[in-house]
Design an enzyme around this catalytic site. Structure first.
Site, short mmCIF file in Angstrom:
data_model
loop_
_atom_site.label_atom_id
_atom_site.label_comp_id
_atom_site.label_asym_id
_atom_site.label_seq_id
_atom_site.Cartn_x
_atom_site.Cartn_y
_atom_site.Cartn_z
N ASP A 163 47.86 31.31 93.26
CA ASP A 163 47.10 30.37 92.46
C ASP A 163 48.04 29.23 92.06
OD1 ASP A 163 45.06 29.31 90.79
OD2 ASP A 163 45.98 30.28 89.07
N LYS A 164 47.50 28.12 91.59
CA LYS A 164 48.36 27.01 91.18
C LYS A 164 48.52 26.95 89.67
CE LYS A 164 47.07 22.76 90.69
NZ LYS A 164 47.69 22.45 89.36
N ASP A 213 41.70 23.10 91.81
CA ASP A 213 41.97 21.71 91.45
C ASP A 213 41.51 20.74 92.53
OD1 ASP A 213 42.99 22.08 88.99
OD2 ASP A 213 45.09 22.05 89.59
N ASP A 221 47.26 34.28 87.59
CA ASP A 221 47.39 34.53 86.15
C ASP A 221 46.05 34.62 85.43
OD1 ASP A 221 46.82 31.74 86.49
OD2 ASP A 221 47.45 31.42 84.42
#
Length: 1218
Positions: A509-510, A798, A926
């Site tokens: 994930d970013k 995003d 997260d």
């Protein structure tokens, strides 16, 4: 138009990406929305674009035992009106779908089922007897323990015997109890299995005792329950459905309760759900207006609550309340769940609707799915091969025994070692002789018992102990300790430690994983003007106000633009100043932030801590405060904002929360000047569709340019708009909103329509740019992983520009890469784009290979391809024939970056790779929107960050920072894989070498006690110690040369070739152990017990010398375990032979007096190990692998050898890349 009392009828709460349940995607996600007043979720904390990652489902009903899945996940793109939907079918009947499409009406159809008598729970308020008259609902006692005193033994044994090897050894022990097959003593044959079962049972019993103790503490907590006309303390376990409970501030909620009233006159209550989902931010819940004034200790409350049966959806409730002749709808904002804590509210009253094991938190009390390591899976296959070899060996023995019996049929009466006649008494009798056929069968079964040691039962418990030791050192590793969160590495799944050393793909994930998820307001575009101060002249400012004699300052300072500050000081007199005023008013008001005052060391100064469910919202409110728009009070009916020293009260007339369809939120304010305005903020993809483009087209275009520029800098963007409502418009909205919010069916769809009708024809105010900084060490970590041959894919919700910008700053993307971007809006365009991209990637790879062959750049400098694809395209690709094309394209790319993807699309990408390759996958995230991805991968890692602990609770390992992935994989993963691979092979060797030649008679010279103690005392400890402590390379070397990680990817430490080489070496050593003493004592009078002791001691010395030859890092524990095992074996053999009642009394003392005994020991060890030593020397000298080269360099430290070592390892890496 204005009312005497401000009112608020917020829309029902729809979970966004950070609120998804921490359950596998197959669990029963239920009605995410329902009516009534609702708590506020605010903007999506991950990204406005991440609304694709939400699941929005209409209310439905399930009985308590059913498991149904979500009907759909829908997201609408504003520009092309395409429908994005992710649906998955019923559990167990249909596979999960990651990219299917469907109609809008599907979700609505799921909500058309009204509560009926069959699937409804009826709760009579303050009438426990009537509530439980028809059905005795569950009490409030909870139990997380697995066993009781009576069920422990049968249930624990049942669970342990899920391992097929245990069943095998149980059958062996049972066979040995039969008189005809009793090769060993009946008791001794059971001891090894009993020991293994006992150790595991003790561990399970201790863990369950801790659960029992925790349950006892939880059940005996006290709650204030209404009994008669007064509240009395009552143990939690005694609380019943229907009772009225009073909760004081900072107290925990004992069960799931529908709120009746609170200490706040507007009925609001603040709860903290950290024990439920790990989030520390406060959430708002509401009591219905009709029950606010009712105090049960002063007047009797009578009413009925009808709600759905217990289910796992912690973010939904479908219910209604009948009270005083009125029927009130209830939603998720009207219920507080067990495990939450009441905060910033003096007291709250509620009626229990779900208790004990039927509460939502208990129904969600399940861990991540069980995973099995790749090594263990392969080991089980090798055990099956060994079992086949064992059967073959036993068959050969029985056939040879048959031939021997046939040839010696007439000599059987008196032949030595087989004598049929019993001459011990005066009358000559026959021993039990069952005939030639049965003797063959008995011989086969007896040989199975004798050769059982080939299947290493001790290997299972050794692996468990080694994994515990490895986990201990991973947890205690100071380089994986996060000071910011004061958290250590967590090992939540002990059975896949070694998989960390074989990872080929990392899916990350970013936001919050690569970045800090600590949002900071950077710049704004207001009315077409870009206010960023050059981003160099920005100064951190702090604004303060005085409230009741106390100075209040925002807890966090924000960098402010001087030009914008000066413009605000001029007020609303100018047209430009008016728009700036409206923009910051929107930032301060259009949110669900709760301001809390935190005391400081100075009693006259307090800090305003803005609590909310979204870090984006917190950043915007802190930014508004820095520019003089300070939110200082919020209730359910109004907010108070200090604007440049002028305190103003705004009545909150309505609020539509953020949801996954609209991707925006809105608030309707009654302003001090008697006007009514609606403020809206949201993702640019949906906001520009509701902006009135007939007005200020130049402003809109300028804002779009600024948004693109912000995104290119890696900033997260939100668009802000507003319009003034006429009295007629407001009244129409009010009537429609009340009708929709009280609807019992189709409520969420109706509320979305109401929101859509009011959120249109907006005047654009501007856009904000928020920075989410990269975590420390992320670029270096990604570079190390890629050097190690690990492919890093980033899956984010995003915008594409933001993701690409972060890709460059994190070194995921480089300027020398060729980017292939796929943004398609139809299946045909996806197909064409994929086909063209595959051809291009092949050409680029061919050119790169030719350049490398011609002596050009190495693999690091050749043309590399990066694939960038958005969630819209994945809708058409996943779950279709285009998956193969996507996989082929992705396999040719060095980097894959997926933008605007939904949670299930993340899982779909992982499944795409996992189902088409044997390479190991790791997913790291997260947030709750990463749970499905984490559980789909072979290894799941959770980041304990800003978005709660949902990802951590569903993961196999958890840590505080992304950069810790480097020591986890390159150091601990490499060590764990190398140790476990060697330990498995060594255990196969150690047990198989003990199977000695028997001349088909199955007469064993080794005593039964030595056979039993061999795997428990004689050789167990060294295996475990080496499996925990041995290191083939130092930490520094592994981090300096990431290419060394490729040993695990290439399965160099455990593969079929090594297995059969080990078996061949074992066969030679077994022959040496048997025949050297046999020939040495041929023709002598030595008895079987004496030569059996020689064989026992020889085998133990041999296997420990074998292990010592392979140990790389010696320490005192290794020395003690290896040499101590040999000494312990001598002691045990002496003790056994000193017991008169046992066979072989005093044998060791007799045989040890002879020189032949000691010469045999020396000859056995020398002859058995010599071939292995020679082969090992030649292989390491003439064909060393990367690890051996690095070990030599590490040992001798010759600087001149560093370059060749680097060149050699790079060459191997480049060859694999090509």
């Amino acid at each position: 138009m204005t009312s005497k009392r401000p009112f608020l009828i917020p829309s029902p709460r729809t979970p966004n990406t950070q609120h998804l349940p921490t359950l596998p995607i197959y669990s029963d996600f239920l009605n995410s929305t329902s009516g009534g007043t609702g708590s506020f979720s605010g903007m999506n904390s991950r990204n406005p674009a991440a609304a694709d990652n939400s699941i929005n489902v209409e209310p439905t009903t399930l009985n308590s035992t059913s498991l149904r899945s979500v009907s759909s996940l829908q997201s609408k793109a504003s520009q092309n009106n395409s429908v994005w939907e992710v649906s998955f079918g019923d559990v167990g009947s249909k596979p999960v779908r990651y990219g299917s499409r469907g109609a809008d009406s599907e979700a609505l159809s799921m909500s058309q089922k009204e509560l009926n008598e069959e699937n409804v729970r009826v709760v009579y308020i303050d009438d426990v007897a009537k509530t439980n008259e028809r059905f005795a609902f569950s009490g409030n006692s909870i139990r997380t323990a697995k066993y009781s005193i009576f069920t422990f033994l049968p249930r624990n044994l049942f669970e342990q015997f899920h391992r097929v090897a245990y069943i095998y050894f149980l059958v062996i022990a049972v066979l040995n109890q039969l008189p005809q097959l009793a090769v060993f003593g009946r008791g001794v044959s059971i001891l090894p299995l009993a020991f293994v079962l006992l150790v595991t049972a003790v561990k399970d019993a201790y863990e369950d005792y801790r659960r029992h103790r925790s349950d006892r503490i939880e059940n005996n907590r006290l709650a204030s329950v209404l009994v008669g006309n007064q509240f009395q303390p009552k143990k939690w376990k005694d609380v019943r459905v229907g009772e009225i409970i009073k909760i004081q501030a900072n107290e925990a909620i004992p069960c799931d309760m529908v709120l009746l009233s609170t200490s706040d006159p507007t009925g609001v209550a603040y709860v903290q759900t950290i024990n439920l989902d790990g989030e520390s931010n406060l959430k708002t819940r509401y009591a219905k207006q009709e029950t606010l004034s009712k105090l049960p200790d002063k007047e009797k409350i009578t009413g009925v609550i009808k709600c759905e049966n217990p289910n796992r959806n912690i973010y939904g409730l479908h219910a209604f309340m009948e009270i005083d002749g009125k029927r009130l709808s209830l939603g998720p904002s009207n219920i507080v769940l067990r495990g939450c804590e009441l905060k910033n509210t003096h007291w709250a009253l509620g009626v229990a609707v779900y208790a004990g094991r039927e509460t939502k938190v208990m129904l969600n009390n399940s861990g991540a799915p069980s995973k099995r390591s790749r090594l263990e899976t392969r080991m089980n296959f090798e055990i099956i091969l060994l079992s086949g070899f064992l059967v073959t060996l036993c068959t050969v023995v029985s056939l040879c025994a048959a031939v021997w019996l046939r040839r010696n049929n007439e000599k059987l009466d008196d032949i030595i070692f087989y004598r049929k006649k019993d001459y011990s008494e005066g009358k000559v009798d026959d021993y039990n002789y069952y005939g030639w056929g049965l003797e063959i069968i008995f011989t086969f079964l007896m040989s199975v018992i004798v050769f059982q040691v080939m299947i290493p039962i001790s290997l299972y418990i050794s692996m468990e102990l080694v994994r515990v030791g490895q986990a201990y050192f991973m947890i205690r590793d100071g380089q994986m300790y996060d000071e910011a969160s004061n958290s250590r590495f967590q090992c939540r799944a002990l059975n896949i430690n070694e998989d960390l050393g074989q990872i080929k793909y990392v899916f990350s994930d970013k936001t919050g994983t690569l970045t800090e998820n600590k949002m900071e307001f950077q710049c704004a575009s207001i009315w077409g003007v870009d206010y960023n101060g050059g981003r160099s002249s920005l100064e951190q400012v702090g604004y303060s106000v005085e409230v009741d004699g106390k100075i209040l300052r925002p807890k966090m300072k924000v960098k402010a633009d001087p030009e914008l500050q000066q413009l605000l000081r001029s007020g609303k007199n100018t047209n430009e100043g008016k728009h700036v005023y409206e923009f910051f008013l929107a930032l301060a008001a259009c949110n669900t932030i709760v301001p809390l005052v935190v005391d400081t060391s100075d009693p006259n100064v307090g800090l305003l801590d803005y609590q909310g469910e979204s870090p984006d919202e917190q950043a915007l409110v802190y930014a508004a405060a820095a520019y003089g728009f300070m939110l200082i009070e919020r209730t359910s009916g109004h907010i108070i904002i200090d604007i440049q020293g002028d305190r103003k009260r705004f009545n909150v007339l309505g609020l539509h929360e953020f949801d996954s369809d609209r991707k925006r939120m809105s608030v309707i304010l009654g302003c001090p000047d008697k006007t009514v305005k609606v403020f809206v903020k949201g993702a640019d993809t949906t906001m520009f569709s509701v902006i009135d483009k007939r007005l200020n087209l130049d402003i809109i275009r300028a804002t779009e340019v600024h948004i693109h520029a912000y995104s290119s800098l890696g900033l997260r963007t939100l668009v802000v708009g507003m319009r003034e409502l006429s009295a007629t418009e407001f009244e129409q909205w009010h009537l429609s909103f009340e009708e929709a919010s009280t609807a019992l069916i189709g409520r969420a769809a109706l509320l979305r329509n109401v929101a859509g009708n009011i959120e249109n024809n907006l005047i654009i105010l501007g856009a904000s740019g928020i920075e989410d900084k990269l975590q420390l060490g992320v670029p270096e970590a990604i570079d190390s992983l890629r050097t190690a041959g690990v492919q890093v894919w980033v899956l984010t919700g995003d915008k594409q520009e933001t993701a690409i910008s972060i890709g460059y700053s994190s070194k995921l993307l480089t300027r020398r890469m060729t980017q292939i971007i796929i943004n398609s809006s139809s299946k045909d365009s996806c197909r064409r784009g994929l086909e063209d991209a595959v051809l291009m990637s092949r050409k680029l790879l061919t050119v790169s290979a030719d350049t490398h062959t011609d002596g050009g750049n190495s693999g690091h400098g050749g043309t590399q391809v990066a694939l960038i694809i958005d969630g819209t395209s994945l809708v058409y690709i996943l779950d279709s024939e285009l998956e193969e094309k996507l996989f082929e394209l992705a396999s040719n790319c060095a980097v894959v970056l997926c933008c605007r993807v939904a949670p299930l699309q993340k899982a779909g990408i992982v499944a795409l790779v996992k189902n088409r390759t044997t390479d190991m996958t790791l997913a790291i995230g997260d947030g709750a929107n990463d749970v499905s991805m984490i559980q789909m991968a072979d290894v799941g890692v959770g980041i304990s960050g800003q978005e709660g602990r949902q990802a951590v609770m569903a993961s196999d390992f958890a840590m505080g920072q992304f950069r810790f992935l480097v020591p986890l994989l390159l150091v601990h993963g490499h060590w764990n894989y190398q140790r476990m691979g060697y330990m498995i092979l060594y255990n196969f060797y150690r047990n198989a070498v003990y199977v000695l030649f028997t001349s088909f008679s199955l007469t064993t010279a080794i005593t039964e006690w030595s056979s039993m103690l061999y795997s428990i005392i004689y050789t167990a400890a060294p295996t475990i110690v080496v499996g925990i402590l041995d290191k083939d390379l130092s930490r520094r070397t592994l981090l300096d040369y990431p290419q060394l990680y490729g040993a695990g990817q290439r399965q160099e430490c455990y593969n079929s070739k090594l297995f059969w080489l080990t078996i061949g070496d074992t066969l030679w050593q077994s022959l040496a152990v048997f025949f050297i003493p046999l020939f040495a004592y041929w023709g002598s009078s030595i008895d079987t017990s004496s030569i059996g002791d020689l064989w026992t001691l020889a085998v133990v010395i041999l296997v420990n010398f074998h292990l010592a030859m392979d140990v790389i890092r010696w320490n005192w524990i290794t020395h003690a375990s290896i040499w101590g095992s040999i000494i312990a074996t001598w002691i045990c053999v002496i003790v056994i032979d000193a017991i008169p009642s046992l066979v072989g009394y005093w044998a060791i003392f007799q045989v040890a007096k002879t020189a032949s005994f000691w010469l045999c020991l020396l000859a056995i060890v020398t002859a058995a190990i010599a071939p292995r030593f020679v082969v090992k020397f030649l292989y390491q000298y003439y064909r060393p692998c990367d690890v051996q080269i690095a070990r030599e360099f590490e040992k001798f430290g010759n600087p001149s050898a560093s370059n060749p070592a680097q060149i050699e390892m790079d060459a191997i890496l480049d060859l694999r890349r090509r």
